[in-house]
Design a protein around this motif. Sequence first.
Motif, PDB file in Angstrom:
ATOM      1  N   ASN A 153       2.833 -20.377 -11.201  1.00 20.88           N
ATOM      2  CA  ASN A 153       1.828 -21.291 -10.697  1.00 20.88           C
ATOM      3  C   ASN A 153       1.318 -20.824  -9.332  1.00 20.88           C
ATOM      4  O   ASN A 153       2.031 -20.139  -8.609  1.00 20.88           O
ATOM      5  CB  ASN A 153       2.492 -22.667 -10.563  1.00 20.88           C
ATOM      6  CG  ASN A 153       1.525 -23.745 -10.154  1.00 20.88           C
ATOM      7  OD1 ASN A 153       1.078 -23.773  -9.016  1.00 20.88           O
ATOM      8  ND2 ASN A 153       1.195 -24.610 -11.077  1.00 20.88           N
ATOM      9  N   GLU A 154       0.097 -21.231  -8.967  1.00 24.21           N
ATOM     10  CA  GLU A 154      -0.492 -20.719  -7.722  1.00 24.21           C
ATOM     11  C   GLU A 154       0.300 -21.122  -6.475  1.00 24.21           C
ATOM     12  O   GLU A 154       0.192 -20.468  -5.441  1.00 24.21           O
ATOM     13  CB  GLU A 154      -1.948 -21.163  -7.593  1.00 24.21           C
ATOM     14  CG  GLU A 154      -2.120 -22.662  -7.555  1.00 24.21           C
ATOM     15  CD  GLU A 154      -3.584 -23.068  -7.674  1.00 24.21           C
ATOM     16  OE1 GLU A 154      -4.143 -22.894  -8.759  1.00 24.21           O
ATOM     17  OE2 GLU A 154      -4.135 -23.535  -6.675  1.00 24.21           O
ATOM     18  N   ILE A 155       1.094 -22.188  -6.564  1.00 28.29           N
ATOM     19  CA  ILE A 155       1.871 -22.544  -5.360  1.00 28.29           C
ATOM     20  C   ILE A 155       3.250 -21.886  -5.356  1.00 28.29           C
ATOM     21  O   ILE A 155       3.978 -21.947  -4.375  1.00 28.29           O
ATOM     22  CB  ILE A 155       2.049 -24.075  -5.210  1.00 28.29           C
ATOM     23  CG1 ILE A 155       2.931 -24.647  -6.325  1.00 28.29           C
ATOM     24  CG2 ILE A 155       0.716 -24.784  -5.121  1.00 28.29           C
ATOM     25  CD1 ILE A 155       3.604 -25.940  -5.909  1.00 28.29           C
ATOM     26  N   ALA A 156       3.611 -21.235  -6.456  1.00 18.65           N
ATOM     27  CA  ALA A 156       4.970 -20.683  -6.566  1.00 18.65           C
ATOM     28  C   ALA A 156       5.087 -19.327  -5.875  1.00 18.65           C
ATOM     29  O   ALA A 156       5.455 -18.320  -6.486  1.00 18.65           O
ATOM     30  CB  ALA A 156       5.381 -20.600  -8.030  1.00 18.65           C
ATOM     31  N   GLN A 157       4.783 -19.308  -4.581  1.00 10.42           N
ATOM     32  CA  GLN A 157       4.862 -18.064  -3.813  1.00 10.42           C
ATOM     33  C   GLN A 157       6.311 -17.612  -3.703  1.00 10.42           C
ATOM     34  O   GLN A 157       7.224 -18.401  -3.847  1.00 10.42           O
ATOM     35  CB  GLN A 157       4.271 -18.255  -2.421  1.00 10.42           C
ATOM     36  CG  GLN A 157       2.778 -18.555  -2.410  1.00 10.42           C
ATOM     37  CD  GLN A 157       1.909 -17.354  -2.790  1.00 10.42           C
ATOM     38  OE1 GLN A 157       2.405 -16.336  -3.257  1.00 10.42           O
ATOM     39  NE2 GLN A 157       0.601 -17.490  -2.609  1.00 10.42           N
ATOM     40  N   GLN A 189      11.759 -26.412 -11.407  1.00  2.50           N
ATOM     41  CA  GLN A 189      11.123 -27.511 -10.670  1.00  2.50           C
ATOM     42  C   GLN A 189      11.650 -27.705  -9.266  1.00  2.50           C
ATOM     43  O   GLN A 189      11.105 -28.506  -8.514  1.00  2.50           O
ATOM     44  CB  GLN A 189      11.239 -28.808 -11.477  1.00  2.50           C
ATOM     45  CG  GLN A 189      10.392 -28.732 -12.739  1.00  2.50           C
ATOM     46  CD  GLN A 189      10.343 -30.031 -13.506  1.00  2.50           C
ATOM     47  OE1 GLN A 189      11.049 -30.970 -13.184  1.00  2.50           O
ATOM     48  NE2 GLN A 189       9.517 -30.078 -14.534  1.00  2.50           N
ATOM     49  N   GLY A 190      12.738 -27.003  -8.918  1.00  2.81           N
ATOM     50  CA  GLY A 190      13.251 -27.127  -7.549  1.00  2.81           C
ATOM     51  C   GLY A 190      13.356 -25.751  -6.920  1.00  2.81           C
ATOM     52  O   GLY A 190      13.666 -24.772  -7.601  1.00  2.81           O
ATOM     53  N   GLU A 191      13.089 -25.678  -5.633  1.00  2.00           N
ATOM     54  CA  GLU A 191      13.085 -24.372  -4.961  1.00  2.00           C
ATOM     55  C   GLU A 191      14.482 -23.762  -4.875  1.00  2.00           C
ATOM     56  O   GLU A 191      15.483 -24.457  -5.012  1.00  2.00           O
ATOM     57  CB  GLU A 191      12.522 -24.526  -3.542  1.00  2.00           C
ATOM     58  CG  GLU A 191      11.038 -24.820  -3.539  1.00  2.00           C
ATOM     59  CD  GLU A 191      10.434 -24.701  -2.151  1.00  2.00           C
ATOM     60  OE1 GLU A 191      10.787 -23.766  -1.428  1.00  2.00           O
ATOM     61  OE2 GLU A 191       9.608 -25.571  -1.803  1.00  2.00           O
ATOM     62  N   MET A 217       9.107 -18.921 -19.143  1.00  2.32           N
ATOM     63  CA  MET A 217       9.730 -19.093 -17.825  1.00  2.32           C
ATOM     64  C   MET A 217       8.632 -19.598 -16.905  1.00  2.32           C
ATOM     65  O   MET A 217       7.793 -18.830 -16.437  1.00  2.32           O
ATOM     66  CB  MET A 217      10.288 -17.743 -17.365  1.00  2.32           C
ATOM     67  CG  MET A 217      11.057 -17.787 -16.078  1.00  2.32           C
ATOM     68  SD  MET A 217      12.593 -18.733 -16.168  1.00  2.32           S
ATOM     69  CE  MET A 217      13.727 -17.512 -16.848  1.00  2.32           C
ATOM     70  N   ASN A 218       8.633 -20.901 -16.677  1.00  2.00           N
ATOM     71  CA  ASN A 218       7.536 -21.515 -15.927  1.00  2.00           C
ATOM     72  C   ASN A 218       7.949 -21.798 -14.482  1.00  2.00           C
ATOM     73  O   ASN A 218       8.783 -22.655 -14.228  1.00  2.00           O
ATOM     74  CB  ASN A 218       7.120 -22.823 -16.594  1.00  2.00           C
ATOM     75  CG  ASN A 218       6.672 -22.604 -18.028  1.00  2.00           C
ATOM     76  OD1 ASN A 218       6.010 -21.606 -18.328  1.00  2.00           O
ATOM     77  ND2 ASN A 218       7.047 -23.499 -18.925  1.00  2.00           N
ATOM     78  N   HIS A 219       7.342 -21.071 -13.565  1.00  2.00           N
ATOM     79  CA  HIS A 219       7.644 -21.278 -12.147  1.00  2.00           C
ATOM     80  C   HIS A 219       6.639 -22.272 -11.571  1.00  2.00           C
ATOM     81  O   HIS A 219       5.472 -21.951 -11.427  1.00  2.00           O
ATOM     82  CB  HIS A 219       7.558 -19.960 -11.381  1.00  2.00           C
ATOM     83  CG  HIS A 219       8.507 -18.911 -11.880  1.00  2.00           C
ATOM     84  ND1 HIS A 219       8.210 -18.092 -12.937  1.00  2.00           N
ATOM     85  CD2 HIS A 219       9.749 -18.570 -11.481  1.00  2.00           C
ATOM     86  CE1 HIS A 219       9.236 -17.276 -13.155  1.00  2.00           C
ATOM     87  NE2 HIS A 219      10.185 -17.544 -12.295  1.00  2.00           N
ATOM     88  N   HIS A 220       7.134 -23.475 -11.258  1.00  2.00           N
ATOM     89  CA  HIS A 220       6.234 -24.491 -10.703  1.00  2.00           C
ATOM     90  C   HIS A 220       6.360 -24.617  -9.193  1.00  2.00           C
ATOM     91  O   HIS A 220       5.557 -25.289  -8.561  1.00  2.00           O
ATOM     92  CB  HIS A 220       6.546 -25.860 -11.327  1.00  2.00           C
ATOM     93  CG  HIS A 220       6.460 -25.867 -12.823  1.00  2.00           C
ATOM     94  ND1 HIS A 220       5.268 -25.792 -13.504  1.00  2.00           N
ATOM     95  CD2 HIS A 220       7.428 -25.906 -13.773  1.00  2.00           C
ATOM     96  CE1 HIS A 220       5.506 -25.806 -14.811  1.00  2.00           C
ATOM     97  NE2 HIS A 220       6.816 -25.874 -15.004  1.00  2.00           N
ATOM     98  N   VAL A 221       7.426 -24.032  -8.637  1.00  3.90           N
ATOM     99  CA  VAL A 221       7.683 -24.184  -7.194  1.00  3.90           C
ATOM    100  C   VAL A 221       8.008 -22.810  -6.589  1.00  3.90           C
ATOM    101  O   VAL A 221       8.371 -21.888  -7.315  1.00  3.90           O
ATOM    102  CB  VAL A 221       8.871 -25.143  -6.941  1.00  3.90           C
ATOM    103  CG1 VAL A 221       8.536 -26.560  -7.350  1.00  3.90           C
ATOM    104  CG2 VAL A 221      10.126 -24.648  -7.665  1.00  3.90           C
ATOM    105  N   PRO A 222       7.875 -22.684  -5.260  1.00  4.61           N
ATOM    106  CA  PRO A 222       8.120 -21.381  -4.627  1.00  4.61           C
ATOM    107  C   PRO A 222       9.599 -21.011  -4.535  1.00  4.61           C
ATOM    108  O   PRO A 222      10.468 -21.853  -4.779  1.00  4.61           O
ATOM    109  CB  PRO A 222       7.569 -21.566  -3.198  1.00  4.61           C
ATOM    110  CG  PRO A 222       6.857 -22.857  -3.166  1.00  4.61           C
ATOM    111  CD  PRO A 222       7.379 -23.673  -4.293  1.00  4.61           C
ATOM    112  N   ASN A 223       9.836 -19.746  -4.177  1.00  5.91           N
ATOM    113  CA  ASN A 223      11.161 -19.268  -3.757  1.00  5.91           C
ATOM    114  C   ASN A 223      12.252 -19.304  -4.816  1.00  5.91           C
ATOM    115  O   ASN A 223      13.400 -19.600  -4.512  1.00  5.91           O
ATOM    116  CB  ASN A 223      11.650 -20.057  -2.528  1.00  5.91           C
ATOM    117  CG  ASN A 223      10.741 -19.854  -1.334  1.00  5.91           C
ATOM    118  OD1 ASN A 223      10.420 -18.716  -1.004  1.00  5.91           O
ATOM    119  ND2 ASN A 223      10.301 -20.938  -0.729  1.00  5.91           N
ATOM    120  N   CYS A 224      11.919 -19.033  -6.045  1.00  5.36           N
ATOM    121  CA  CYS A 224      12.971 -18.989  -7.062  1.00  5.36           C
ATOM    122  C   CYS A 224      13.106 -17.574  -7.622  1.00  5.36           C
ATOM    123  O   CYS A 224      12.178 -16.788  -7.595  1.00  5.36           O
ATOM    124  CB  CYS A 224      12.689 -19.970  -8.189  1.00  5.36           C
ATOM    125  SG  CYS A 224      12.884 -21.660  -7.628  1.00  5.36           S
TER     126      CYS A 224
END
Lengths: 245, 481, 267
Positions: free
Chosen positions: C166-170, C108-110, C134-141
Amino acid sequence: MLEIKNLHAKINDTPILKGISLTIKPGEVHAIMGPNGSGKSTLSKVISGHPAYDVTSGEVLFEGQNILELDPDVRARLGLFLAFQYPVEIPGVHNAGFLRMAYNARRKENGQEEVDPMEFDELIRSKLNLVEMEPDFLERAVNQGFSGGEKKRNEILQMLVLEPKLAFLDETDSGLDIDALRIVSKAVNAYKKPEVGIVLVTHYQRLLNYIVPDVVHVMANGVIIKSGDKSLALALEEKGYEWLL
Amino acid sequence: MSQQLLNDITTRDYPYGFTSNIETEVAPKGLSEDVIRMISKKKNEPEFMLEFRLKAYRHWLTLTEPKWPNVTYPEINFQDIHYYAAPKAPKKKLESLDDVDPELLKTFEKLGIPLTEQKKLANVAVDAIFDSVSVATTYKDKLLKAGVVFCPLSEAVEKYPDIVKKYLGSVVPHTDNFYAALNAAVFSEGSFVYLPKNTVSPMELSTYFRINTEESGQFERTLIVCEENSYVSYLEGCTAPKFDTNQLHAAVVELVTLDNAEIKYSTVQNWFSGDPVTGKGGIYNFVTKRGKCLGKNSKISWTQIETGSAITWKYPSCVLIGDNSIGEFYSVALTNHFQQADTGTKMIHIGKNTKSTIVSKGISAGKSHNTYRGLVQMNKSAHHANNFTQCDSMLIGNACSANTFPTIDVKNGSSTVGHEATTVKISEDQIFYFQQRGISMEDAMATIINGFCKDVFKELPTEFAVEATQLLGLKLENSVG
Amino acid sequence: MATLSKTILTFEPGVMINTPIQVTSETTQIQVGKGAHVDFELLNYQGSLLVEVGDNARCTLLSNTHCGPQTHHAETIRIITHTHSHFQGFWFSEGGAETQRTLTVDVQGEHALIKLNGLAILNTTQTHTTHTFMNHHVPNCETHQFFKHIVANEAQCEFNGLVYVNEIAQKTDSYQANHNLVLSDNARAISRPQLKIFADDVKCSHGATVGQLDEEQLFYLKTRGLPLAQARSILISGFAEEIIDRIPLEGLRKNIFLQLKKQLETL
């Protein structure tokens, strides 16, 4: 043939080029030297139109035409060539096929007929010899699994085939052993002619022992701080960049 | 990636979307035992075929549609479909091309599949199927001389009833799944290929499918049997006109190889995929394809280029029964706009030393969803079996998805399985490299995508590799790859 | 080593605790405050646990299952990570008749770095199932999953791992690996590594293998005079140690290593 007027450019809001002015005439060999981070690689990328950089002011005239609004491929077809410092790998794309495609794109633009693989094969053989590469090199995917030296030689091969009017060689000497450096230099020297301009972007003077420049520029912090003849490069070699900074 | 470029590359018009103005005989909508009896009668079928159909139909009634695929679509009303549509011919039976409606021949010519004696493709024998009926088969005589039987399935029922009886439904039984049951009940045409012992087909065989009638379904069934030491390479292609309504295509393909035999089956699937802007219309491509390597050292190889259809649901699979038999699956699935694809393969290893290879390349663009789903199963008896799977996805734009759902199930202590999957992105630097050499951004994209799919394209017969390359919007033709 | 038996364990921002804290099944929630640095050991943990790792916090968790042969073990752990946090988890299993383990990470945090590692060594008729989400909700992880299973006799293992982006988790960089060693014709290994990707500028990959001991390697060891049983044991141990070597807590690493040696003798 190339006139750069007070060029400013940035990447992600960080200014890199801060007012570059430079004129290159046909037949000249220029060397742009400078410490890491001076902006010398950026200059060649901006001139060839890399999308990551924004030009904030200034002009770049190529044969009298402002090219800053043109797409990179249009600039390339005008005769501008960049030998990359780090050529990218393109999996699955056949090296000779890629080169023929680039060659034909130019011919098409000039209203010439495209060449077929057989004709192209003949054309490329002699150039291959110049960079001392085996023909099987053409059968691999573009830059994929190439050693550092092979990548650089591939760049020079492309230059020989595409016959640009103005070529920027970005750190072409980095990562080359002494034999490869000799081969690359020999090929570049063979390409030198009165109507062609060559710009060597390099950190070291070593390359300039093989390809002798007419003009040497020293860049630091986004501007050219000194220009002179080839003796400037030798002085730099002796005294280091500190001397000018 | 620039939006403009994405639009350019992804909004090319579907060139096969025309409708042919041909007089058609259509069965009333809906499905019942009567409709099935009618189809069977139209086809002049022997009793065993009617039994085959009715048994399947009765079983189908007990089934419900599969809901597990990663696709969504409104409920299909199976009573709102024509289960039989055929172009009207002057005679009851087509004896030669002279009996075929000239408009029909023109249609196939427009599609690049000329059927007439003068124009027919060199080195490829074609069976052309229009809605529910086979229009023509080229090179039939030449093939027969070489010992290869290549004809519409309905003709095979008449001429080779024993082979049909033995193998039809032996690989995909009607109990296999909902759509396989439906197909078994109502299939109206398809191709039949039979190679007796020690026969090597002198040319590529190809079937070309065309759905023309709105609200009709196409339910073809293909059966290829390759006896000992025989070899055949077969290709299917397909198109359909643009309609606002969805059309159902529920085909079944069964392949059988005996000892040392090999079948290479290639598909270039380009059904209409629906309106690019609204997502309306397009084909529902719900297909069951399976091969059985019954014999020792036999081989079945699937290659598919999936570019069309609104929804694709298909898993060309291999059941490797004979010792040392080999199964292969090479796939490119490109989805764009509102397309959804859930495709992949199953490799079921039963025999000793059986080997399988899976190479899957998925490309998603627009608002599409692309899923690879696969099963590699090493059964207890499959000693020293081996599989390798490579599964790569490429996303173009940020409104699509790529999914990879493999299952590996190993039930013995001597088999090895390796699976690798990656997601690949076309980098700005790659595009720039092309552009710096004078190549346009669009051509650069096309070439990079082509390179990404190279390992699959090289498996296609040469004649069709070009078509496939162009299909992906690639202008490079043969020069690269 | 401190054992804390409380339902909710809360660690204030900035605390640094040098020795791992033993957590019992009574605990259902662990809060690691901003910038805190705490490590945990779970022994035969049963039930469900939520671990929340605050901004810039660092946390290592080691779960060790070596309960009796009749035990049915169910463990559900959800981890929530915040900006610039660093979480490492290790799950070691050798006991129990049946193990069901579900590990969910909500990123939940980058700029977080998350590593999940697992090792199961199974014998007799043991069954073992691991689910990871492994759920990526935010980018850069950056996230890694690395799970290894060894199955002998009639044992069975299953790995179901999902990487969701997620689509925003670039700029997500996620890797998932599952390697299985099947030592008997009656054992079974199932692997389902899954990717669900909705963003285009990411680096996601997975690899899964099922195989046996390498015949060449066995042969090599035998030519050096080692008896077969010992050669096998060395290779199996090597396979397992790749996971154990990653445990940063030295004491716990040694314990696990001893447990591994003991378990290997039974194979």
